[in-house]
Design an enzyme around this catalytic site. Structure first.
Site, PDB file in Angstrom:
ATOM      1  N   HIS A  54       0.855  -1.181   0.000  1.00 60.02           N
ATOM      2  CA  HIS A  54       0.000   0.000   0.000  1.00 60.02           C
ATOM      3  C   HIS A  54       0.894   1.235   0.000  1.00 60.02           C
ATOM      4  O   HIS A  54       2.049   1.188   0.454  1.00 60.02           O
ATOM      5  CB  HIS A  54      -0.902   0.015   1.234  1.00 60.02           C
ATOM      6  CG  HIS A  54      -2.035  -0.959   1.160  1.00 60.02           C
ATOM      7  ND1 HIS A  54      -2.993  -0.921   0.178  1.00 60.02           N
ATOM      8  CD2 HIS A  54      -2.363  -2.009   1.978  1.00 60.02           C
ATOM      9  CE1 HIS A  54      -3.871  -1.896   0.367  1.00 60.02           C
ATOM     10  NE2 HIS A  54      -3.509  -2.570   1.444  1.00 60.02           N
ATOM     11  N   CYS A  75       0.269   2.839  -4.412  1.00 60.94           N
ATOM     12  CA  CYS A  75      -0.345   4.145  -4.643  1.00 60.94           C
ATOM     13  C   CYS A  75       0.666   5.246  -4.328  1.00 60.94           C
ATOM     14  O   CYS A  75       1.539   5.093  -3.471  1.00 60.94           O
ATOM     15  CB  CYS A  75      -1.578   4.320  -3.761  1.00 60.94           C
ATOM     16  SG  CYS A  75      -2.965   3.230  -4.186  1.00 60.94           S
TER      17      CYS A  75
END
Length: 468
Positions: free
Chosen positions: A290, A332
């Protein structure tokens, strides 16, 4: 009315042909107008601006504009250029903007770059930004870059701009008396950008062996993947691990590392390479996790680690001096979900013509940082050569992953490299980006279609082919 429809048909056909050129040839269609603009602060010498204009003309930019303004006024000048191009009416081929100022003044170049990326007339067209620092000590470096680029453009018009830049980077390194500083390019291009006027019958000569990295030594890959709470990540790990092994990399896999473990694993990887008996020719590090709101990586423990720190850890490896170091980041880099830019035309007409899909808002951009100190990311600085970093998303944007098949970035990368493992890696990554940009994404928490786009940072100085 007939004239209006005829004009709309002509513009639409040109846009469709440009899209088809990317799809069939992997190459931009540059038949439209080419416009160049130089923005320079008052202290920039006239000789520097003249050298830039000479390069622009060599690259085929006959419409070269120059503005002298303070750095604070650069944004307003680019806004004026965007409005001018949107009012142009005819098809555009390419835009080239050089930003020249004293070292350290261009602190937020992305704001300037994104201003022009919103230009409707340049939708789907390459936008090139040349960022230069004008300092007394940096004059020889700047002169070497401009001279080398201009000379190569005249001698090798069949080469793509990425190929030209890689060769210029190599020459500058050889002429810098052992200095490690190297320019950096930052690309979201979707195809080859060939600015030379070359007929399709001209064959492209093979590059000399000296222009290619020697990968005859050992190769090593480190895969760091957070699987926990990332459904589908296991598919990426399996596909990438198999690819690395097929390409001859001795592969190490670590799953669910904490933020601290990310750093420890990189340090251990570096130590193993430095103590390896025999030459090491290439290293690949893939980091899948992430991401935080400012591009941080999140470990399995939820703590943050800066990817630039990890890149610098491996860049200090003595065994990899002068060797390519590849970093793949599937994470991300912010929370923006890009809807893309659709074609500007009458809705009924595009439905009839079968309009091309929307293009990611920040695709088709190439930034060239001649002065590494002005580079926007420490992942490639200060002046670190032979580094290739590939992000699954542009700065500030979400990176997508499918729970059933994995991420579009990793899966497309594996497919393209398996199809053509002998190709130039920069060109193959550009093709990966083209395919990723064509996809529509439906996120788990969003009902509307979104677009994704890769971002590639390179200070490579030679062609990188992973298989001989």
């Amino acid at each position: 009315m007939a004239f209006l429809v005829s004009g709309t048909l002509r513009v639409a056909a040109q846009m469709a042909d440009a899209q088809d050129s990317l799809g069939r040839k992997g190459k931009y269609n540059l038949q439209g107008s080419r416009v160049a603009l130089t923005l320079s602060s008052p202290e920039v010498s006239a000789s520097t601006v003249a050298a830039l204009e000479d390069v622009f003309q060599t690259l085929g930019f006959e419409n070269c504009q120059r503005r002298e303004a303070s750095v604070q006024d650069f944004l307003g000048e680019l806004t004026g250029l965007r409005k001018q191009l949107d009012a142009h009416g005819g098809p555009m081929g390419c835009a080239l903007v050089s930003l020249v100022a004293s070292s350290g003044q261009l602190r937020q170049p992305q704001q300037l770059v994104r201003e022009l990326s919103h230009c409707g007339a340049l939708r789907g067209c390459p936008k090139v930004f040349l960022l230069l620092s004008s300092t007394p000590g940096g004059a020889p470096k700047l002169r070497a870059f401009l001279t080398g680029l201009g000379e190569l453009c005249r001698r090798c018009p069949h080469w793509s701009l990425l190929q030209l830049l890689t060769e210029v980077f190599c020459r500058m390194a050889e002429e810098s008396s052992g200095a490690t500083n190297c320019p950096v390019l930052r690309s979201s291009l979707r195809g080859a950008l060939c600015l030379g006027d070359v007929g399709p019958w001209r064959s492209k000569p093979e590059p000399s062996p000296s222009a290619q990295y020697d990968l005859s030594g050992a190769r090593a890959a480190l895969l760091l993947a957070v699987i926990r709470d990332r459904p589908g990540a296991q598919h990426d790990v399996k596909a990438l691990r198999n690819l690395c092994q097929a390409l001859g990399f001795k592969t190490t896999l670590r799953t669910d590392p904490t933020a601290q473990a990310f750093q420890e694993e990189l340090a251990q990887f570096r130590k193993q390479l430095d103590t390896h008996r025999g030459p090491v020719s290439c290293a690949l590090v893939a980091m899948m996790a992430h991401g935080g709101p400012r591009g941080q990586l999140l470990g399995a423990d939820g703590q943050e680690v800066q990817p630039e720190v990890l890149v610098q850890e491996l860049n200090c490896c003595g065994a990899l001096r002068g060797c390519p170091k590849i970093f793949l980041l599937q994470a991300c880099r912010g929370g923006y979900r890009d809807a893309g830019m659709g074609p500007i035309a009458l809705p009924w007409f595009w439905r009839w013509l079968q309009a091309p899909p929307a293009i990611p808002s920040y695709a088709d951009i190439l930034q060239i940082y001649v002065d590494a100190q002005g580079s926007p990311s420490r992942a490639s600085t200060p002046g670190n050569s032979d580094i290739l970093t590939v992000y699954a998303a542009t700065e500030g944007c979400v990176a997508y992953r499918d729970e059933k098949k994995g991420s579009d970035f990793i899966q497309t990368l594996v497919e393209v490299l398996r199809t053509d493992p002998r190709g130039d890696l920069l060109e193959l990554l550009t093709e990966v980006n083209r395919q990723v940009c064509e996809l529509d994404v439906l996120g788990p928490d969003c009902d509307e279609r979104r677009k994704a786009c890769l971002e590639i940072y390179s200070s490579l100085r030679r062609r990188l082919c992973l298989q001989a």
